[in-house]
Enzyme design. Structure first.
Site, PDB file in Angstrom:
ATOM      1  N   GLN A  67       0.846   7.359   4.991  1.00 39.44           N
ATOM      2  CA  GLN A  67       0.812   7.015   3.169  1.00 39.44           C
ATOM      3  C   GLN A  67       0.042   8.270   2.436  1.00 39.44           C
ATOM      4  O   GLN A  67       0.400   8.908   1.469  1.00 39.44           O
ATOM      5  CB  GLN A  67       0.259   5.813   3.220  1.00 39.44           C
ATOM      6  CG  GLN A  67       1.031   4.713   3.533  1.00 39.44           C
ATOM      7  CD  GLN A  67       0.518   3.289   3.385  1.00 39.44           C
ATOM      8  OE1 GLN A  67      -0.828   3.115   2.784  1.00 39.44           O
ATOM      9  NE2 GLN A  67       1.093   2.153   3.865  1.00 39.44           N
TER      10      GLN A  67
ATOM     11  N   GLY B 275       0.668  -1.193  -0.074  1.00 40.51           N
ATOM     12  CA  GLY B 275      -0.097   0.278   0.161  1.00 40.51           C
ATOM     13  C   GLY B 275       0.876   1.207   0.031  1.00 40.51           C
ATOM     14  O   GLY B 275       0.472   2.298  -0.598  1.00 40.51           O
TER      15      GLY B 275
ATOM     16  N   ASP C 239       1.223  -1.158  12.920  1.00 37.72           N
ATOM     17  CA  ASP C 239       1.877  -2.238  12.268  1.00 37.72           C
ATOM     18  C   ASP C 239       2.222  -3.265  13.486  1.00 37.72           C
ATOM     19  O   ASP C 239       2.656  -4.483  13.185  1.00 37.72           O
ATOM     20  CB  ASP C 239       3.247  -1.939  11.507  1.00 37.72           C
ATOM     21  CG  ASP C 239       2.837  -1.282  10.409  1.00 37.72           C
ATOM     22  OD1 ASP C 239       1.684  -1.310   9.822  1.00 37.72           O
ATOM     23  OD2 ASP C 239       3.769  -0.449   9.665  1.00 37.72           O
TER      24      ASP C 239
ATOM     25  N   ARG D 146      -7.072  -7.033  10.086  1.00 35.87           N
ATOM     26  CA  ARG D 146      -6.235  -7.462  11.271  1.00 35.87           C
ATOM     27  C   ARG D 146      -7.159  -7.795  12.468  1.00 35.87           C
ATOM     28  O   ARG D 146      -6.853  -8.419  13.536  1.00 35.87           O
ATOM     29  CB  ARG D 146      -5.043  -6.434  11.386  1.00 35.87           C
ATOM     30  CG  ARG D 146      -4.231  -6.574  10.476  1.00 35.87           C
ATOM     31  CD  ARG D 146      -2.730  -5.932  10.558  1.00 35.87           C
ATOM     32  NE  ARG D 146      -1.732  -6.112   9.453  1.00 35.87           N
ATOM     33  CZ  ARG D 146      -0.666  -5.568   9.250  1.00 35.87           C
ATOM     34  NH1 ARG D 146      -0.652  -4.237  10.010  1.00 35.87           N
ATOM     35  NH2 ARG D 146       0.011  -5.766   8.601  1.00 35.87           N
TER      36      ARG D 146
ATOM     37  N   ARG E 259      -7.712  -3.084  -1.251  1.00 34.32           N
ATOM     38  CA  ARG E 259      -7.490  -1.936  -0.242  1.00 34.32           C
ATOM     39  C   ARG E 259      -7.876  -0.642  -0.803  1.00 34.32           C
ATOM     40  O   ARG E 259      -7.690  -0.299  -2.044  1.00 34.32           O
ATOM     41  CB  ARG E 259      -6.081  -2.110   0.181  1.00 34.32           C
ATOM     42  CG  ARG E 259      -5.470  -3.335   0.922  1.00 34.32           C
ATOM     43  CD  ARG E 259      -4.103  -3.482   1.487  1.00 34.32           C
ATOM     44  NE  ARG E 259      -3.983  -2.414   2.640  1.00 34.32           N
ATOM     45  CZ  ARG E 259      -2.730  -2.137   2.792  1.00 34.32           C
ATOM     46  NH1 ARG E 259      -1.843  -2.563   2.560  1.00 34.32           N
ATOM     47  NH2 ARG E 259      -2.594  -1.067   3.679  1.00 34.32           N
TER      48      ARG E 259
ATOM     49  N   SER F 233      -2.327   8.902   8.357  1.00 30.73           N
ATOM     50  CA  SER F 233      -1.860   7.903   7.818  1.00 30.73           C
ATOM     51  C   SER F 233      -0.660   8.833   6.925  1.00 30.73           C
ATOM     52  O   SER F 233      -0.875   9.725   6.432  1.00 30.73           O
ATOM     53  CB  SER F 233      -2.838   7.711   6.510  1.00 30.73           C
ATOM     54  OG  SER F 233      -2.190   7.115   5.630  1.00 30.73           O
TER      55      SER F 233
HETATM   56  C1  S3P Z   1       3.516   3.079   6.059  1.00 31.43           C
HETATM   57  C2  S3P Z   1       2.401   3.650   6.977  1.00 31.43           C
HETATM   58  C3  S3P Z   1       1.512   2.913   7.465  1.00 31.43           C
HETATM   59  C4  S3P Z   1       1.808   1.613   7.784  1.00 31.43           C
HETATM   60  C5  S3P Z   1       2.560   0.698   6.805  1.00 31.43           C
HETATM   61  C6  S3P Z   1       3.698   1.644   6.105  1.00 31.43           C
HETATM   62  C7  S3P Z   1       4.494   3.957   5.421  1.00 31.43           C
HETATM   63  O1  S3P Z   1       0.244   2.841   6.911  1.00 31.43           O
HETATM   64  O2  S3P Z   1       0.822   0.640   8.347  1.00 31.43           O
HETATM   65  O3  S3P Z   1       2.996  -0.355   6.951  1.00 31.43           O
HETATM   66  O4  S3P Z   1       5.450   3.586   5.012  1.00 31.43           O
HETATM   67  O5  S3P Z   1       4.177   5.354   5.292  1.00 31.43           O
HETATM   68  P1  S3P Z   1      -0.820   4.172   6.916  1.00 31.43           P
HETATM   69  O6  S3P Z   1      -0.028   5.386   6.579  1.00 31.43           O
HETATM   70  O7  S3P Z   1      -1.986   3.906   5.892  1.00 31.43           O
HETATM   71  O8  S3P Z   1      -1.443   4.147   8.229  1.00 31.43           O
END
Ligand code: S3P
Length: 429
Positions: A168, A93, A315, A346, A121, A166
């Site tokens: 991401q 993701g 995580d 999860r 997702r 988030s």
């Molecule tokens: C991550 C952000 C998290 C995490 C993922 C890695 C990243 O997700 O769960 O394993 O590297 O930015 P979210 O930003 O969707 O919470």
């Protein structure tokens, strides 16, 4: 369909210096190296399926990647190449969402896809705010599910208040802001601080990013950025499986070397500490990030309630739940609905599997309750989720167990079973 048979472990003392490199930072190294006009030098890039997919993607976008004795030299193209084939994000993701932000303002047409888990997702958390600033993004369910198609275009500066914490989403929008027209700054905010590697690394590369109260102000790039020169530390989320192993096994201790100590990434260790385990952090260096050693020692564990800073635990909650199952009392996880849209649901996966282990666990919409108890030998499924697979491999050290569908471990931690075999018998099938 790999199956792992893991035996009960006796007490152990283990020092580990080769936990897999940090996944979040590795993805960012590959993608951010495209923002410079010089060669980035990356040591300890994570050699796991997901991050290798991201390297292949940047190659398809025109980067030259050379591996000399384990050090990556990434030279970006003068202009991003329009790839003839789809870009495969694997199970990640992070790769898909960050690339959506980056590619939205690149000249060309791009299609992002991944495995069957990633295909279910939600991407609209990134697609919608990007569309609002002019991005041309589409996909199944009106741009929510991959394959995601992007036609690069000029984006507008924005002020976006994300409804979820988030990293991401934050990273995708920061990447979009770097190319916004009019040279005007963009403003991003989130309900609580999510992991902040993007801000730290981009600042280190020369991006003008300011923090004003809870807001992040991002100024567009007026010139190419400095290249990265970085040694990636071990991933605290991966190392955490062995922290739990030590915490739940009487007379055991683990020393985890060279681990990232960023405060948004070590909260789960602090929860273990709150539960009664002995946990010590020793900072050894501080370049882009704080890095050092984490020592965890067993002690009788007591139940705990977790309802804050969930994005700092997202995580690790599967592995932490194994510690809850070994603690005295009822542990509760609240405000954690995000767990439902990870590599698997999860909440449902943990509750279902713990029940199969003889542990009382009940599911709520935004979390679950776990009553500490006695494990019985078990057979569980990973649901294709690497963190569920590794959590139950660790749970097996209490009284033996079998975990099905464990190939997914290779997406983030290829030497996990090799390290686990230092404390117990592991059979792969
Ligand atoms: C991550 C952000 C998290 C995490 C993922 C890695 C990243 O997700 O769960 O394993 O590297 O930015 P979210 O930003 O969707 O919470």
């Amino acid at each position: 369909m790999g199956v792992l048979h893991v035996g009960k472990a006796d007490s152990f003392y283990l020092q580990i210096s080769n936990v897999a490199s940090d996944k979040s930072i590795s993805h960012r190294c590959a993608i951010f190296s495209l923002l410079s006009d010089k060669t980035s030098v990356i040591k300890n890039y994570l050699q796991a399926e997901d991050t290798l997919c991201t390297l292949d993607i940047i190659k398809s976008l025109g980067a030259d990647v050379k591996d000399k004795d384990g050090v990556l030299y990434i030279t970006p193209p003068a202009n991003i190449v329009e790839p003839p084939l789809i870009l495969d994000c694997g199970n990640s993701g992070t790769a898909m969402r960050l690339l959506m932000g980056f590619l939205s303002s690149c000249d060309g047409f791009f299609v992002l896809h991944g495995d069957r888990y990633l295909a279910s997702r939600p991407m609209k958390r990134v697609a919608m705010p990007l569309r609002d600033i002019g991005a041309k993004i589409d996909g199944r369910q009106n741009g929510n599910l991959s394959p995601i198609c992007i036609r690069g275009s000029k984006l507008k500066p924005f002020e976006y208040k994300s409804p979820i914490a988030s990293a991401q989403v934050k990273s995708a929008l920061i990447l979009a802001a770097l190319n916004a027209k009019n040279d005007a700054p963009s403003i991003f905010s989130e309900p609580e601080l999510s992991r902040d590697h993007t801000e730290r690394m981009l600042k280190g590369m020369g991006v003008n990013i300011e923090h004003k109260n809870d807001k992040i102000v991002i100024y567009p790039n007026t010139k190419p950025l400095q290249p990265l020169d970085i040694t990636i530390p071990s991933d605290p989320s991966s190392a955490f499986f062995f922290a739990v192993a030590a915490a739940i096994t009487p007379n055991s201790r683990v020393v985890l070397e060279n681990v990232l100590l960023n405060k948004t990434r070590i909260e789960a260790y602090k929860i273990l500490q709150k539960m009664g385990a002995h946990v010590e952090f020793v900072q050894e260096e501080n370049k882009y990030e704080s890095i050092g050693r984490i020592i965890v020692e067993h002690a009788p564990l007591k139940a705990v309630e977790v309802s804050e800073n969930i994005s700092w635990l997202i995580d690790e909650l599967p592995a932490l739940s194994i510690a809850f199952a070994c603690a005295q009392g009822v542990s509760m996880v609240k405000n954690a609905k995000e767990l439902r849209v990870k590599e698997s649901d999860r909440i449902s996966a943990m509750v279902k599997n713990l029940n199969l282990c003889g542990i009382a666990a009940i599911e709520r919409e935004d979390g679950y309750d776990i009553t500490g108890g006695k494990f019985k030998s078990f057979e569980v499924d990973s649901f294709g989720d690497h963190r569920i697979a590794m959590s139950f491999a660790i749970a097996s050290i209490v009284c033996g167990g079998m975990v099905k569908d464990t190939e997914c471990i290779n997406t983030s931690f290829p030497n996990f079973t090799e390290l686990l075999s230092k404390i117990t018998q592991v059979g792969a099938q």
